[in-house]
Design an enzyme around this catalytic site. Structure first.
Site, PDB file in Angstrom:
ATOM      1  N   LYS A  84     -59.722 -54.786 -41.433  1.00 26.28           N
ATOM      2  CA  LYS A  84     -60.579 -55.880 -40.979  1.00 26.28           C
ATOM      3  C   LYS A  84     -60.339 -56.768 -42.073  1.00 26.28           C
ATOM      4  O   LYS A  84     -60.388 -56.479 -43.291  1.00 26.28           O
ATOM      5  CB  LYS A  84     -61.740 -55.629 -40.444  1.00 26.28           C
ATOM      6  N   ALA A  99     -61.347 -49.677 -51.616  1.00 27.24           N
ATOM      7  CA  ALA A  99     -62.535 -50.658 -52.284  1.00 27.24           C
ATOM      8  C   ALA A  99     -62.046 -52.180 -52.208  1.00 27.24           C
ATOM      9  O   ALA A  99     -62.126 -52.655 -53.318  1.00 27.24           O
ATOM     10  CB  ALA A  99     -63.003 -50.141 -53.430  1.00 27.24           C
ATOM     11  N   ALA A 116     -62.498 -52.804 -45.498  1.00 27.97           N
ATOM     12  CA  ALA A 116     -63.217 -51.713 -44.701  1.00 27.97           C
ATOM     13  C   ALA A 116     -62.556 -50.474 -44.456  1.00 27.97           C
ATOM     14  O   ALA A 116     -62.391 -49.914 -43.291  1.00 27.97           O
ATOM     15  CB  ALA A 116     -63.781 -52.130 -43.191  1.00 27.97           C
ATOM     16  N   GLY A 117     -61.693 -50.145 -45.360  1.00 25.72           N
ATOM     17  CA  GLY A 117     -60.749 -48.929 -45.163  1.00 25.72           C
ATOM     18  C   GLY A 117     -61.381 -47.696 -45.110  1.00 25.72           C
ATOM     19  O   GLY A 117     -61.138 -46.742 -44.250  1.00 25.72           O
ATOM     20  N   GLY A 118     -62.540 -47.449 -45.959  1.00 26.55           N
ATOM     21  CA  GLY A 118     -63.237 -46.227 -45.838  1.00 26.55           C
ATOM     22  C   GLY A 118     -64.051 -46.071 -44.511  1.00 26.55           C
ATOM     23  O   GLY A 118     -63.937 -45.222 -43.771  1.00 26.55           O
ATOM     24  N   ALA A 169     -62.980 -47.579 -41.771  1.00 29.82           N
ATOM     25  CA  ALA A 169     -61.738 -47.379 -40.721  1.00 29.82           C
ATOM     26  C   ALA A 169     -61.635 -45.949 -40.550  1.00 29.82           C
ATOM     27  O   ALA A 169     -61.705 -45.106 -39.474  1.00 29.82           O
ATOM     28  CB  ALA A 169     -60.856 -48.046 -41.091  1.00 29.82           C
ATOM     29  N   ASP A 183     -69.822 -51.176 -41.140  1.00 28.06           N
ATOM     30  CA  ASP A 183     -68.426 -51.870 -40.901  1.00 28.06           C
ATOM     31  C   ASP A 183     -67.706 -50.736 -39.787  1.00 28.06           C
ATOM     32  O   ASP A 183     -66.785 -50.977 -39.201  1.00 28.06           O
ATOM     33  CB  ASP A 183     -67.521 -51.944 -42.042  1.00 28.06           C
TER      34      ASP A 183
HETATM   35  O1  C5P Z   1     -73.583 -50.042 -44.388  1.00 31.12           O
HETATM   36  P1  C5P Z   1     -72.721 -49.754 -45.616  1.00 31.12           P
HETATM   37  O2  C5P Z   1     -73.000 -48.370 -46.218  1.00 31.12           O
HETATM   38  O3  C5P Z   1     -71.210 -50.068 -45.507  1.00 31.12           O
HETATM   39  O4  C5P Z   1     -73.343 -50.858 -46.640  1.00 31.12           O
HETATM   40  C1  C5P Z   1     -73.124 -50.438 -48.066  1.00 31.12           C
HETATM   41  C2  C5P Z   1     -73.954 -51.669 -48.970  1.00 31.12           C
HETATM   42  O5  C5P Z   1     -73.553 -52.908 -48.856  1.00 31.12           O
HETATM   43  C3  C5P Z   1     -75.453 -51.454 -48.584  1.00 31.12           C
HETATM   44  O6  C5P Z   1     -76.038 -50.285 -49.275  1.00 31.12           O
HETATM   45  C4  C5P Z   1     -75.839 -52.900 -49.018  1.00 31.12           C
HETATM   46  O7  C5P Z   1     -76.102 -52.802 -50.541  1.00 31.12           O
HETATM   47  C5  C5P Z   1     -74.837 -53.715 -48.965  1.00 31.12           C
HETATM   48  N1  C5P Z   1     -74.821 -54.307 -47.718  1.00 31.12           N
HETATM   49  C6  C5P Z   1     -75.878 -55.396 -47.394  1.00 31.12           C
HETATM   50  N2  C5P Z   1     -75.965 -56.146 -46.222  1.00 31.12           N
HETATM   51  C7  C5P Z   1     -75.133 -55.840 -45.145  1.00 31.12           C
HETATM   52  C8  C5P Z   1     -74.055 -54.619 -45.018  1.00 31.12           C
HETATM   53  C9  C5P Z   1     -73.912 -53.922 -46.375  1.00 31.12           C
HETATM   54  O8  C5P Z   1     -76.281 -55.736 -48.192  1.00 31.12           O
HETATM   55  N3  C5P Z   1     -75.165 -56.317 -43.936  1.00 31.12           N
END
Ligand code: C5P
Length: 308
Positions: free
Chosen positions: A9, A100, A104-106, A108, A140
């Protein structure tokens, strides 16, 4: 054996609200799925083998292959939801999405593993349940199931598909090394504190989707979309990786209609007029020395799909 193709994405708009008490930020996140994607294959394993993971592709060496990988977590989560014991499954990721990289590869791969295991184990899990499991895996992941173009609210997991006309042409400049998403969100908060605006969810207004951007998508108007591209994490990504400014400049000078950091970066995204212009921008970026490589691609494309 089941193979699922899943898109990366780019966020054409990433509006970031204040830091919530739960550690997440409320978003107005316009996700756009592009043809640059991974393939995840699930195949049966012998009893007691557990979940095993392998990976191929140019960045395979930097993909974590332990239980923390979202594909492995997805297989276990799906099995648990159906009351199954520790599953035995071999997962192979053929990786093209930068690792990284803010694409959003991980996530996906997590979405693809849900769909692949669901088909392999003939579970027929309802889409609503898959979306719920995806949201548990990460903010994501639900969008990687859905694909197309969608507005993500909440932490990005509450999705509404958006109307879009035609195909848009993109170039992605891949940086050396990744950026940690939590670190970029933290830097965004720090910059807000430094600017005196505050970073909490009572300080920062809840972001909203930009009407001009939504109209550009619906009209298939690449010039208007380029003018409306916006990422509230961009200044944080640039603060942590100042060299990205040169990458953005190189793509713009090569004729891109618009440029922005993809998600939390460090991948940079460029919108081009057509496929030919995208190929030229990608070529110029590769020659510029401001990125490791560049890929021309297009979208929107569907979410995680079982290949015949
Ligand atoms: O949801 P995900 O595990 O991908 O999020 C990784 C980190 O990114 C979260 O722990 C947070 O620190 C940050 N994040 C955030 N706000 C979001 C999505 C992610 O602060 N809406």
């Amino acid at each position: 054996m089941i193979t699922v193709r899943v898109p990366a994405k780019v966020n054409v708009q990433l509006g970031v609200g204040g830091l919530r008490p739960d550690g997440f930020h409320d978003l107005a996140n316009v996700f756009f799925a592009v043809a640059l994607g991974d393939e995840v294959t699930a195949s049966a394993a012998g009893p007691g083998e557990g979940v095993t993971l392998t990976c191929s592709g140019p960045d395979a060496a930097v993909v974590p292959l332990d239980g923390s990988n979202l594909a492995a977590r997805a297989a276990r989560l799906l099995a648990a939801r159906h009351g199954l014991a520790e599953p035995d499954v071999r997962l192979h990721i053929d990786k093209a999405i930068p690792v990284a990289g803010g694409m959003a590869g991980g996530s996906a791969d997590g979405a693809a593993a849900l769909v692949a295991c669901d088909a392999l184990w003939q579970l027929d899990t309802p889409t609503a349940t898959l979306l719920e499991l995806a949201a548990e895996l990460g903010s994501d992941v639900p969008f990687a199931l859905l694909g197309g173009v969608a507005l993500g609210r909440g932490r990005g997991e509450i999705l509404d598909p958006l109307p879009v006309t035609g195909t848009f042409h993109w170039v992605f400049a891949v940086a050396d090394g990744g950026l940690s998403t939590p670190a970029v969100f933290r830097e965004c908060d720090r910059l807000r504190e430094e600017a005196g605006t505050g970073s909490g969810d009572t300080d920062v207004p809840t972001p909203d989707a930009d009407a001009g951007l939504l109209a550009a998508l619906a009209d298939g108007d690449a010039v208007a979309l380029a003018g409306a591209l916006a990422n509230d994490l961009q200044s944080a990504a640039l603060s942590l990786r100042p060299s990205l400014a040169a990458t953005l400049r190189a793509g713009t000078e090569a004729g891109a209609l618009g440029a922005l950091v993809s998600g939390s970066g460090p991948t940079c995204a460029f919108l081009a007029k057509d496929a030919e212009a995208a190929a030229a921008v990608a070529e110029a970026l590769r020659a510029s020395g401001t990125c490791r490589t560049a890929h021309a691609t297009h979208g929107p494309v569907p979410g995680a799909t079982v290949l015949p």
